[in-house]
Design an enzyme around this catalytic site. Structure first.
Site, PDB file in Angstrom:
ATOM      1  N   GLU A  33       4.006 -10.905   6.134  1.00  0.00           N
ATOM      2  CA  GLU A  33       3.180 -11.768   5.290  1.00  0.00           C
ATOM      3  C   GLU A  33       3.330 -11.415   3.816  1.00  0.00           C
ATOM      4  O   GLU A  33       3.147 -12.268   2.953  1.00  0.00           O
ATOM      5  CB  GLU A  33       1.713 -11.685   5.707  1.00  0.00           C
ATOM      6  CG  GLU A  33       1.074 -10.335   5.476  1.00  0.00           C
ATOM      7  CD  GLU A  33      -0.284 -10.210   6.137  1.00  0.00           C
ATOM      8  OE1 GLU A  33      -0.513 -10.889   7.152  1.00  0.00           O
ATOM      9  OE2 GLU A  33      -1.113  -9.425   5.635  1.00  0.00           O
TER      10      GLU A  33
ATOM     11  N   ILE B  51       0.987   3.732   2.161  1.00  0.00           N
ATOM     12  CA  ILE B  51       1.580   4.112   3.448  1.00  0.00           C
ATOM     13  C   ILE B  51       2.793   3.237   3.784  1.00  0.00           C
ATOM     14  O   ILE B  51       3.858   3.773   4.118  1.00  0.00           O
ATOM     15  CB  ILE B  51       0.535   4.112   4.574  1.00  0.00           C
ATOM     16  CG1 ILE B  51      -0.459   5.268   4.352  1.00  0.00           C
ATOM     17  CG2 ILE B  51       1.204   4.244   5.942  1.00  0.00           C
ATOM     18  CD1 ILE B  51      -1.581   5.346   5.368  1.00  0.00           C
TER      19      ILE B  51
ATOM     20  N   GLY C 173       0.836  -1.185   0.000  1.00  0.00           N
ATOM     21  CA  GLY C 173       0.000   0.000   0.000  1.00  0.00           C
ATOM     22  C   GLY C 173       0.870   1.233   0.000  1.00  0.00           C
ATOM     23  O   GLY C 173       2.093   1.165   0.168  1.00  0.00           O
TER      24      GLY C 173
END
Length: 470
Positions: free
Chosen positions: A272, A253, A251
């Site tokens: 992960e 961020i 993502g």
């Protein structure tokens, strides 16, 4: 490619091809070891999926390894073959996912363990289902026989001289699924990176192989915006220490955090998932994994998605260990690493610290995923130096506050207020652990957008009957 591999099989195994159907009563389902006197048949995608019948349960390999040609062939088979109520089970998938379209209602029913844009509509329109579950516990569904699969559709790298394929850039829950499945169809793609760890599957466990040659799906996140860079600066500058073990998702961020870590040293990765920006940190020498307790010296990850750059980085690279989520997301493993710093995002946070991450009101958006696995693993770090972090922009695109007095009606709390430690926006860091409701409201209001602070303070007073204060 099929002819080349068939020749390789004759040289390696010294026996003619023979077709079997998987059965737990006749062989070991552990996919790493070779099964004697057993080789898969080569078929077209259309021929391969013809084994799928009405009411079957089918696993679809996810993330960057979604076997799109097999899914498209299954969609066609469903229409032409008059199939009914075939259950399709998967985590997030990439691509159009033909079988999720309205025209396949009654033919296929998706039972998603995590959602993306290609399945949200089907779930929210009632044409598909969603299972709330921690990512770490999905393998238990197969191991305990709660879900018993008839067929698994996977994408693999071509077999090597010993007959070993790999699950490429996504092991996630698929290793557990292929152990459980009665029948495995493998799309063999030379563009799939050959990976190490739990990703290895010997071709003798695959019932049918289909030749494929297509680019893997990617995610182009673009450049981080100013708000994301500020969040990244807060996290990298105040919460990430040299020698920390990081978990970061995909993502904008997490990408912004990576961009601010270029002067850190001896970082470790136990996560992960990751994408392109992590490759840059490796190239700069920031990531050594030298201080890690679990898989010292190696990156631990369960699935990867990004550009071709990250897939090339994975290919035949022993620096990266691809692991099943039952290992990667296991809290008992996570907490053993030093200074575990888990960085996750969410949709909204209320003034008590409840974190909504899987839904917008009643509308399902993503899933539980691994957020709680890593938030808890960081909080329970054996060295007492873990940092569980939730990062969020202060406002939506419509300038609505993401820090709210009360979460939306129907919204799901993924990380409870008891699990929340650090909440970070572009306006700073709120530390909630050990704080009462009055103090939490004060901390969160201070990192909300200034235009919403007065309104939030009034709402907090109405709820608490006292002013928020430190």
């Amino acid at each position: 490619m099929a002819a080349k591999i068939s020749s390789l099989l004759r040289q390696t195994f010294k026996y003619p091809g023979k077709f079997f159907c998987n059965s737990f009563y006749t062989y070991s389902s552990e996919p790493f070891h070779p099964l004697p006197n057993r080789v898969p048949q080569w078929r077209t995608a259309e021929e391969a999926v013809a084994v799928i019948k009405s009411h079957d349960k089918v696993w679809i390999h996810g993330s960057s390894m979604t076997p799109t040609p097999l899914v498209e062939a299954l969609a066609e088979h469903g229409k032409r073959g008059g199939l009914k109520n075939v259950e399709l089970i998967h985590i997030l998938t990439e691509g159009p996912l033909e079988v999720a379209k309205p025209e396949f209602q009654g033919v296929f029913r998706i039972n998603a363990l995590f959602l993306d844009k290609n399945t949200r509509g089907a779930v929210n329109e009632g044409r598909a289902d969603f299972v709330p579950i921690f990512l770490s516990e999905i393998p238990l569904l197969f191991g305990r026989g709660i879900i018993n699969l008839d067929v698994a559709l996977v994408q693999v790298s071509p077999p090597d001289e010993h007959g070993f394929c790999t699950l490429g850039a996504a092991v996630e829950c698929t290793r557990a699924a292929i152990i459980n499945a009665k029948y495995i169809i493998g799309l063999v793609n030379p563009k799939v990176p050959r990976t190490f760890g739990d990703s290895v599957i010997h071709m003798s466990h695959i019932d049918t192989m289909v030749e494929g040659d297509m680019d893997l799906p990617g995610k182009d996140l673009g450049d981080s915006d100013e708000i994301e860079r500020k969040i990244g600066q807060h996290i990298a500058g105040n919460l990430v220490s040299d020698g920390a073990t990081l978990q970061m998702g995909i993502g904008t961020i997490p990408q912004a955090v990576c961009e601010q870590l270029t002067h850190h040293r001896d970082l470790g990765i136990h996560t992960e998932m990751f994408g392109d920006k992590l490759v840059e940190l490796v190239e700069l020498g920031c990531i050594t994994n030298a201080r890690k307790t679990i898989s010292t010296g190696k990156i631990v990850v369960s699935f990867v998605i990004g550009s071709r750059k990250v897939y090339d980085f994975l290919d035949n690279n022993p620096f990266i260990m691809m692991h099943d989520v039952g290992f990667c997301n296991n809290i008992q493993n996570i907490c053993q690493n030093p200074k575990v710093t888990a960085i996750n995002s969410c949709i909204e946070v209320d003034l008590t610290g409840q974190v909504v991450a899987d839904s917008i009101g009643h509308k399902m958006y993503s899933g539980v995923g691994g957020q709680v696995d890593f938030i808890r693993g960081a909080a329970l770090g054996l060295d007492g130096l873990g940092k569980p972090i939730i990062a969020i922009k202060s406002c939506t695109k419509n300038d609505e506050s993401k820090i709210v007095p009360i979460i939306k009606d129907g919204a799901g709390v993924v990380t409870t207020r008891a699990h929340a430690h650090y909440i970070v926006t572009e306006y700073g860091i709120a530390y909630l652990f050990g704080k009462n409701l009055r103090q939490r409201a004060y901390e969160l209001i201070n990192i909300a957008h200034p235009q919403h602070r007065e309104e939030l303070e009034k709402a907090a007073f109405g709820q608490l009957k006292c002013m928020p204060s430190p």
